[in-house]
Design a protein around this motif. Structure first.
Motif, short mmCIF file in Angstrom:
data_model
loop_
_atom_site.label_atom_id
_atom_site.label_comp_id
_atom_site.label_asym_id
_atom_site.label_seq_id
_atom_site.Cartn_x
_atom_site.Cartn_y
_atom_site.Cartn_z
N LYS A 146 21.33 -90.44 170.80
CA LYS A 146 21.53 -88.99 170.74
C LYS A 146 22.56 -88.63 171.79
O LYS A 146 22.59 -89.21 172.88
N ILE A 147 23.43 -87.67 171.48
CA ILE A 147 24.43 -87.20 172.43
C ILE A 147 24.04 -85.81 172.91
O ILE A 147 23.80 -84.91 172.11
N LEU A 148 23.95 -85.66 174.22
CA LEU A 148 23.56 -84.37 174.82
C LEU A 148 24.73 -83.83 175.64
O LEU A 148 25.19 -84.48 176.58
N GLN A 149 25.20 -82.66 175.28
CA GLN A 149 26.29 -82.03 176.02
C GLN A 149 25.73 -81.33 177.25
O GLN A 149 24.78 -80.53 177.16
N VAL A 150 26.27 -81.65 178.42
CA VAL A 150 25.80 -81.04 179.67
C VAL A 150 27.01 -80.48 180.42
O VAL A 150 28.16 -80.77 180.11
N ASN A 151 26.72 -79.68 181.43
CA ASN A 151 27.76 -79.13 182.29
C ASN A 151 27.80 -79.93 183.58
O ASN A 151 26.96 -79.73 184.47
N ASN A 152 28.73 -80.85 183.66
CA ASN A 152 28.86 -81.65 184.87
C ASN A 152 29.26 -80.74 186.04
O ASN A 152 30.08 -79.83 185.88
N PRO A 155 33.03 -90.78 173.46
CA PRO A 155 34.03 -90.24 174.39
C PRO A 155 33.42 -89.27 175.39
O PRO A 155 32.42 -88.62 175.12
N ASN A 156 34.07 -89.18 176.56
CA ASN A 156 33.69 -88.23 177.61
C ASN A 156 32.27 -88.42 178.12
O ASN A 156 31.66 -87.50 178.65
N GLN A 157 31.73 -89.62 177.96
CA GLN A 157 30.36 -89.86 178.42
C GLN A 157 30.31 -89.98 179.94
O GLN A 157 31.25 -90.45 180.58
N LEU A 158 29.19 -89.55 180.48
CA LEU A 158 28.94 -89.62 181.92
C LEU A 158 28.09 -90.84 182.23
O LEU A 158 27.54 -91.49 181.33
N MET A 159 27.96 -91.15 183.51
CA MET A 159 27.04 -92.20 183.91
C MET A 159 25.60 -91.83 183.56
O MET A 159 24.76 -92.69 183.28
N MET A 160 25.29 -90.54 183.54
CA MET A 160 23.93 -90.09 183.27
C MET A 160 23.52 -90.42 181.84
O MET A 160 24.10 -89.92 180.87
N ILE A 190 18.52 -94.40 173.20
CA ILE A 190 19.44 -94.06 174.29
C ILE A 190 19.95 -92.65 174.09
O ILE A 190 20.24 -92.22 172.96
N VAL A 191 20.05 -91.91 175.18
CA VAL A 191 20.63 -90.56 175.17
C VAL A 191 21.87 -90.59 176.05
O VAL A 191 21.79 -90.89 177.24
N TYR A 192 23.02 -90.31 175.43
CA TYR A 192 24.27 -90.19 176.18
C TYR A 192 24.45 -88.74 176.60
O TYR A 192 24.14 -87.82 175.84
N THR A 193 24.98 -88.51 177.79
CA THR A 193 25.40 -87.17 178.17
C THR A 193 26.92 -87.15 178.24
O THR A 193 27.55 -88.11 178.70
N THR A 194 27.50 -86.08 177.75
CA THR A 194 28.96 -85.95 177.75
C THR A 194 29.35 -84.62 178.39
O THR A 194 28.58 -83.65 178.37
#
Length: 312
Positions: free
Chosen positions: A187-193, A149-154, A115-119
């Motif tokens: 894995k946690i992936l930081q993105v720009n919402n 924390p701060n995870q998105l639906m994506m 699973i890859v979380y985006t935050t």
């Protein structure tokens, strides 16, 4: 390899065409077969007509229209349950989740995580940012639930992970809660919402508050433990106050009654009782929803599916 992308849609008609175009551009970078499943959670605008339009142009785009509004969490589960990809990506249908992150998420799944979380700390406006910070503070600091924390639906999933996800039968469904419960390598992936381009958010303050309650209730029993501790403290305080009042009554009979103290404690314990009953009632309500064993969702119409009508 086949890639499935699931987008819950609710009153997102203005953004559907652009959403589809951006997703198609990103899937071309992945060198994979793909399908895009748009789940219309019974929108009140022309979203289903837009889904019809784009699905007629691209056979890879599939549509699911639910019989009524079941909520975003269930709409996501409907799409996941009827996907066929080896790698699956869930993202919002309002273009706030950045489609350009798709190729990176696919690479992370191919590298072996499940699973890859985006935050992102960026939200649509300051109200969302404030409520988001309060929510994550309560979850991580107060209730000690170690959810990302701060995870998105994506999010991106492996097929093995989604097979486990689909085995969960609970009716009060929170995607973040189920994924947290499954665990596995992540894995946690930081993105720009992104900021919302059109329309307005479907989550007001009270809807966010009730969603937070469902997340807390489905993930931890600590609210009940806190209520027991608070109730015990209230009982001990009442005993101490009673002893103090009796002592003053016998030693100082001329002391006037403490109306202020009485009102304060009546207000406190009355509010405490309402809070306790409300939280216990919410637990009971969720239990009742589970024991009825109603279908998780009902599909009214489908597009580009071979098996016709689908029931959850």
């Amino acid at each position: 390899m086949k890639l499935s992308i699931i987008c819950p849609i609710y009153n997102n008609a203005p953004s559907i065409s652009e959403l589809v175009e951006e997703i198609i551009q990103e899937t071309q970078k992945c060198s994979a077969q793909w399908e895009l499943i748009l789940v219309d959670d019974r929108s009140t605008d022309s979203s289903w007509s837009k889904i019809n339009e784009v699905s007629n142009k691209h056979p890879e785009i599939k549509g699911i229209r639910l019989s009524r509004n079941f909520g975003q969490q269930v709409a996501v589960s409907a799409g996941l349950r009827h996907s066929s990809g080896d790698i699956l990506i869930v993202m919002d249908g309002d273009l706030q989740n950045p489609p350009e992150a798709i190729s990176q998420m696919v690479k992370e799944i191919q590298n072996g995580v499940d699973i890859v979380y985006t935050t992102s700390t960026v939200r649509n406006h300051w109200k969302d940012e404030v409520t988001s910070k309060v929510f994550w503070f309560i979850m991580n600091s107060v209730l000690k639930v170690q959810i990302i924390p701060n995870q998105l639906m994506m999010k991106a999933f492996s097929r093995k992970f989604i097979n486990l996800y689909n085995s969960y039968e609970e009716r009060i469904r929170i995607v973040a809660g189920i994924t947290h419960d499954i665990g596995m390598d992540y894995k946690i992936l930081q993105v720009n919402n992104r900021k919302r381009k059109a329309g307005k958010g479907n989550y007001g303050f009270f809807r966010r508050f009730h969603l937070m309650l469902d997340v807390v209730i489905t993930m931890t029993n600590k609210p009940l433990n806190y209520l027991i501790n608070i109730s015990l403290f209230a009982v001990l305080t009442s005993v101490v106050l009673g002893v103090y009042t009796l002592t003053k009554y016998f030693l100082y009979p001329d002391v006037p009654p403490g109306y202020t103290t009485l009102l304060i404690f009546m207000s406190f314990f009355g509010s405490l009782t309402m809070l306790v009953l409300g939280i216990i009632g919410r637990y009971l309500s969720n239990i009742y929803s589970e024991v009825r064993q109603r279908p998780l969702f009902i599909v009214q119409n489908t597009l580009n599916f071979q098996d016709g009508q689908i029931h959850g």
